[in-house]
Design an enzyme around this catalytic site. Structure first.
Site, PDB file in Angstrom:
ATOM      1  N   SER A  60       0.843  -1.192   0.000  1.00  0.00           N
ATOM      2  CA  SER A  60       0.000   0.000   0.000  1.00  0.00           C
ATOM      3  C   SER A  60       0.883   1.249   0.000  1.00  0.00           C
ATOM      4  CB  SER A  60      -0.909  -0.016   1.232  1.00  0.00           C
ATOM      5  OG  SER A  60      -0.133   0.007   2.417  1.00  0.00           O
ATOM      6  N   TYR A  61       0.247   2.405  -0.038  1.00  0.00           N
ATOM      7  CA  TYR A  61       0.972   3.675  -0.156  1.00  0.00           C
ATOM      8  C   TYR A  61       2.000   3.809   0.960  1.00  0.00           C
ATOM      9  CZ  TYR A  61       1.714   8.562  -1.327  1.00  0.00           C
ATOM     10  OH  TYR A  61       2.276   9.754  -1.729  1.00  0.00           O
TER      11      TYR A  61
END
Length: 862
Positions: free
Chosen positions: A335-336
C-alpha cells in the site's frame, strides 16, 4: 459521449489503474513527450457512457524559482530574496514538455479525474495539472461539475474501483501548504546559501564542498549529528566498581548474580563492600517471585518506522529505502508507503491481505494457523487521517523482486503478519539473595507462548540458562566474590535510525521529506556514513553548526522549524492564512539573516582554525594575465584558480581535470589557457580563466569556454573551430577538439554528443569554406600514406562531414562518458560555425536549414 481525462502521478501507475478500470480492454499509445503513455477505453462515468483517456505526469509538473535576474549570484544582494525578488512557476523538467503534453491530451475533454498520490504533494500536483488543462477543456454548463479527485491507498482492484465510485474534490488548502513550504525553503535557503558560500569560498581553499548550503530543515538535521559529536568529544570516562558474586546451586554449575547497588564510583567504598561480603560462606534466598509477562506485538507500520528498520536492520539509507518502497507500491505489492498512521480503520480487509500470503514458503504455516484460529485485532495506534499503515497487498517471491526490493517487502510482510498475531508471553522468575548485608538478584525468563516472535524472530526472548528450583531460606555455597573495575563509555555517533527518531520527535520535515534532508547533509559533505550507518560530521559540518550556535542558535535548533511546520499544517487544515504565515515567517528569517551577515566574523573565526586560506592552498598552474605570476589551482570542491598577488579567484568547470594548455594565452586578456577534460571517453575544451568568469562579448554567458567564444579570429574559438549544428540538441554547435588527435573528435558545446572521426589522421583542420547543402564548415583531413582510409590511396581530402560520401564510414556518433553540469542551453541556434556566406558580427551564420539535412544525418548517424 463525454471524454474523461484521467491523470496519475507516474506512467506505471497510470497503466495499472487503467488496466483495472478497463478490465484490460484498452488501447495504449505513446504521448507527445514519449515519457508518458495514454491508455484509452470506453466505459461508464456517473451513469453515462464515456470515452476515457488515462495518462500521467512524472512527479511535479512545475517548480518554484526566482525570475531571471534574481538567479544571478553576482548581481543580486541575497537579502533581496526574502521579499523583493519575484518568483514564478517554471516547468520542473522542460525536456518533458509536460504542460504542452497535458494540453494536447486535455483539449476537448469534458471532465478530469485526478489520480495523483493522496498526500499533500499529490494535492499540489493536482492543481499544477488543472492549471495546465482547464484552459483547453470544454467549457462546462453553469452548475456542471468537471473536476474530480480519486482517493486510494493501494493499487488493488478493490481500492481502485472503490475510489472511482466515490470521487471527491482536490484539497486546495493542502496544496497551499506545499506552496508555502516551497517558497519558504527557496527564499530562506537561497539567501543564506548564497551569502555563506560566496563569503567562505572566497577566503578558504580546502572546504571540499561546492556549495555551503543552508536549509530550514537540513541545518537542524545536521545540528543533531554535531550535538552527538560534541557529547563524544567532551566525554570524560569515569572509573566505577561492580561487585560480582557467583553461587553454586549444584555441583559443576554456577549462577552469576547481579548486585542490587549496580555500581559505586569510590574504590574504598567498593573494597569495603567486598570485605563485608567475603565473610559470608553462603548466599541465602530471600525471596522467589514468578510473574507472567507479555511482550506486545508491534503497532502497524508507518513510514518513519519502516525507514528506521531499513537503516538499522537492512543497511539501507532512508532515501534508497523510500525509492524501493515507492517502486513496490507502483507495482502493486504494498500500500501507499507515505503515511503517519499506525492504526487500521475498522473496515480494513485484514483477512484478505493475510490470505494473499498463505502460499509463501517463508511464512505459510504461520498465516494458515492465524486464518484457521482467528486473527487478533491490531493494537490501537495513532490515526493521522492520511493513509492506512503500510501493508503487503499481494504475494511476491524473491525471484520477482530481487535484492533490496525483496528484503524490504519481506520485512513489511512479516511486520504485518505480526500485527495480527498474538503477543509473546513468558514467565519471569526473580530470585533475591543476601550475602551478608548486601542484596543480589538473578532473573530468568521462559517463553510460554512465542506469539508474533515466530514471524519476527529478532524480537524473540533470548534463551537463558534455567534457574534452579528453590524456596525462601534456601542456602547456596558461594563460588566466588570479586570486584570488577570498569569505565563509563561515551555515546556512539548517531545512526540514521536514531536521527530519524529525533527528526520525528522534534517535527523536522515530514515522513516524505526526512530521507531527503538526511541525504542532503551526506551529499553536501557535512557528514559521512560510517559502518553501522552511523553519521559522523565532517570538519565543515562541525564548524558550520558551531558557527550558527555562536551567532544565532535558533538557526540550528529544531524549535523554530518545528513551529513553522505546525503553521504549515494549520494551512493544510484551513485554520491559518497562507499569506499571513508566509509573510510572518519570512519576516523572522529576514531579521535573522541581517543579524547573521553582521555577525559572520564569529563563524569566520572558527573557519580560520579548521581551514587554510586560499593563498596557502593549491599548486601553481597557469599565469595571471594581470600580474603574470602563477595562479594556484585549488582542487578541492569547487575547483578554482586563485592569484594571491591580485587576490582574485576564478571559477572553473567542475567534475573533470584541469591542466595547462600548451602555455598558450588568450588574445584578449593575456591569461594562460587551461584545458578542461572529462576523461578519454568524454569531451574536453580549452578556456581562458578570465573570460570564463567575465564574458567578453554580449552574446556570451558566464561559464563559457573557448568552444563557445565568438571571438572572430582567435584560433581556439567557436568561430574558428565550429563545424555545424549539433545533431541532437537545438542550440549546440559541434566544435573540433584540436587536442584529440590521433583519435580525432568533435563535441557539442551544449550537450554531451561526441562525434569520433578520422582516426589516425595526421592533421584535421576546419576550412574557411562551407557546404553548399547544409552550411556546415568543410573539414580538411591529412592522413599518413601508410594509414590512409581514403579511396585511391589519397592522403588528403576536403569535404563536409554531413554530406560528403567519402567521409561516410569515417564518422561515428557517441555520447560523452559524463556530462559537465555547467553545460547550458544557448541563446539561439548556431548553424554553421562562423565563416563563409551569411556571416554576422561575432562570427555566426544566419540559421539556414540544409536542403536534405535529415537524410544526411540518417545516412551517417543512425
Amino acid at each position: 459521449m463525454k471524454t474523461i481525462l484521467m491523470v496519475a502521478e507516474k506512467p506505471s501507475l497510470a497503466q495499472s489503474i487503467a488496466k483495472i478500470l478497463s478490465r484490460g480492454n484498452m488501447s495504449s499509445r505513446k504521448g507527445l513527450n514519449s515519457a508518458c503513455s495514454v491508455h484509452e477505453y470506453t466505459g461508464s462515468f456517473i451513469g453515462q457512457s464515456a470515452h476515457f483517456k488515462m495518462t500521467s505526469v512524472c512527479g511535479h509538473v512545475m517548480t518554484l524559482d526566482f525570475i531571471g535576474k534574481y538567479n544571478s549570484w553576482d548581481k543580486v544582494d541575497p537579502a533581496e530574496l526574502f521579499s523583493k525578488a519575484p518568483t514564478e512557476k517554471k516547468e520542473a523538467n522542460p525536456k518533458l514538455t509536460m504542460v504542452k503534453f497535458l494540453q494536447v491530451e486535455g483539449r476537448g475533454c469534458d471532465c478530469i479525474v485526478l489520480w495523483l498520490d493522496c498526500d499533500k504533494e499529490g494535492e499540489n500536483i493536482c492543481f499544477e495539472v488543472l492549471d495546465a488543462v482547464l484552459p483547453v477543456m470544454n467549457k462546462p454548463r453553469s452548475t456542471e461539475r468537471t473536476i474530480y479527485r480519486a482517493k486510494f491507498s493501494s493499487i488493488t482492484d478493490t481500492d481502485i474501483c472503490n475510489a472511482m465510485n466515490h470521487l471527491g474534490e482536490p484539497n486546495r488548502n493542502e496544496a497551499l501548504s506545499v506552496d508555502a513550504r516551497q517558497e519558504l525553503d527557496l527564499r530562506i535557503g537561497c539567501a543564506f546559501t548564497r551569502f555563506q558560500t560566496k563569503y567562505f569560498q572566497g577566503k578558504y581553499g580546502n572546504l571540499d564542498s561546492s556549495l555551503i548550503s543552508f536549509g530550514p530543515c537540513q541545518t537542524p538535521t545536521l545540528g543533531f549529528c554535531v550535538e552527538r559529536h560534541d557529547k563524544i568529544q567532551s566525554f570524560k570516562p569515569e572509573t566505577y566498581w561492580v561487585l560480582q558474586a557467583k553461587v553454586n546451586p549444584e555441583k559443576e554449575r554456577s549462577l552469576t548474580l547481579d548486585w542490587d547497588r549496580v555500581r559505586v564510583f569510590d574504590r574504598e567504598i567498593a573494597q569495603m563492600f567486598l570485605n563485608i561480603t567475603k565473610i559470608a560462606k553462603e548466599a541465602k534466598v530471600e525471596s522467589v517471585s514468578k510473574k507472567e509477562k507479555v511482550k506486545q506485538r508491534p503497532l502497524a507500520l508507518n513510514t518513519v518506522e519502516m525507514l528506521r528498520v531499513a537503516s538499522a536492520a537492512l543497511g539501507m539509507g532512508p532515501q534508497h529505502a523510500m525509492q524501493i518502497a515507492e517502486r513496490l507500491y507502483t507495482q502493486g505489492y504494498i500500500s501507499y508507503p507515505r503515511t503517519e498512521t499506525t492504526h487500521y480503520p475498522e473496515n480494513f480487509d485484514l483477512k484478505g491481505c493475510l490470505r494473499q500470503q498463505a502460499n509463501n514458503p517463508y511464512w505459510a504455516e504461520t498465516v494458515k494457523a492465524l486464518l484457521s484460529e482467528g486473527i487478533n485485532r491490531p493494537r490501537k495506534g495513532h490515526d493521522a487521517g492520511d493513509h492506512p499503515p503500510i501493508t503487503p497487498m499481494r504475494a511476491a517471491t524473491e525471484a520477482e523482486l530481487g535484492g533490496d526490493g525483496w528484503r524490504l517487502y519481506e520485512y513489511i510482510t512479516r511486520h504485518f503478519i505480526a500485527t495480527v498475531g498474538a503477543d509473546c508471553k513468558y514467565l519471569q522468575t526473580t530470585i533475591s539473595f543476601s550475602i551478608g548485608p548486601e542484596r543480589f538478584t538473578c532473573i530468568g525468563k521462559v517463553v510460554t507462548s512465542p506469539g508474533f516472535t515466530e514471524i519476527m524472530p529478532w524480537h524473540s526472548i533470548p534463551l537463558e540458562e534455567s534457574l534452579p528450583h528453590c524456596e525462601k531460606g534456601d542456602l547456596f555455597p558461594i563460588g566466588e566474590i570479586k570486584l570488577l573495575e570498569k569505565q563509563t563509555s561515551p555515546p556512539d555517533y548517531l545512526t540514521e535510525a536514531e536521527l530519524i527518531t529525533l527528526m520525528e520527535k522534534h517535527g523536522i520535515g515530514t515522513d516524505a521529506s526526512i530521507p531527503v534532508h538526511i541525504n542532503n547533509i551526506c551529499q553536501r559533505n557535512y557528514v559521512t556514513v560510517e559502518s553501522g550507518r552511523r553519521l559522523k560530521p565532517t570538519n565543515l559540518g562541525i564548524v558550520l553548526v558551531h558557527g550558527y550556535y555562536k551567532i544565532d542558535a535558533e538557526l540550528v535548533l529544531p524549535t523554530i522549524r518545528s513551529a513553522v511546520e505546525k503553521q504549515l499544517n494549520l494551512i493544510a487544515l484551513g485554520k491559518a492564512n497562507y499569506h499571513q504565515v508566509l509573510e510572518h515567517t519570512l519576516d523572522i528569517f529576514k531579521r535573522k539573516f541581517h543579524y547573521f551577515v553582521d555577525s559572520i566574523a564569529g563563524m569566520d573565526e572558527l573557519m580560520e582554525v579548521s581551514f587554510s586560506p586560499l593563498a596557502a592552498t593549491g599548486k601553481p598552474l597557469s599565469r595571471c594575465g594581470k600580474c603574470h605570476r602563477f595562479m594556484k589551482y585549488i582542487q578541492a570542491k569547487p575547483s578554482r584558480l586563485h592569484c594571491s598577488h591580485c587576490d582574485d579567484t576564478y571559477s572553473l568547470p567542475q567534475n573533470g581535470t584541469i591542466k595547462l594548455y600548451k602555455e598558450l594565452r588568450c588574445p584578449l586578456d593575456d591569461f594562460e589557457l587551461v584545458l578542461w577534460s572529462s576523461g578519454s571517453r568524454g569531451k574536453s575544451y580549452p578556456l581562458c580563466p578570465y573570460c570564463y568568469n567575465h564574458p567578453p562579448f554580449r552574446d556570451m554567458k558566464k561559464g563559457m569556454g573557448c568552444n563557445e567564444c565568438t571571438h572572430p579570429t582567435c584560433q581556439h574559438s567557436l568561430s574558428m573551430l565550429g563545424i555545424g549544428q549539433c545533431v541532437e540538441c537545438e542550440n549546440g554547435v559541434l566544435v573540433l577538439d584540436s587536442t584529440s588527435g590521433p583519435k580525432w573528435k568533435m563535441a557539442c558545446n551544449k550537450c554531451n554528443v561526441i562525434v569520433h572521426f578520422f582516426e589516425n589522421a595526421h592533421k584535421v583542420r576546419v576550412s574557411p569554406e562551407t557546404c553548399d547543402l547544409c552550411d556546415a564548415a568543410l573539414v580538411d583531413v591529412d592522413f599518413n600514406k601508410a594509414k590512409s582510409p581514403l579511396p585511391g590511396d589519397e592522403t588528403q581530402h576536403s569535404g563536409c562531414i554531413f554530406c560528403d560520401p567519402v567521409f561516410q564510414d569515417l564518422v561515428e556518433l557517441k555520447h560523452a562518458a559524463m556530462r559537465h553540469p555547467m553545460h547550458r542551453g544557448g541563446q539561439g541556434k548556431r548553424q554553421g560555425r562562423g565563416r563563409g556566406k551569411g556571416r554576422r558580427p561575432g562570427g555566426r551564420l544566419n540559421p539556414k536549414k540544409p536542403k536534405d539535412k535529415m537524410a544526411a544525418l540518417a545516412a551517417y548517424f543512425v
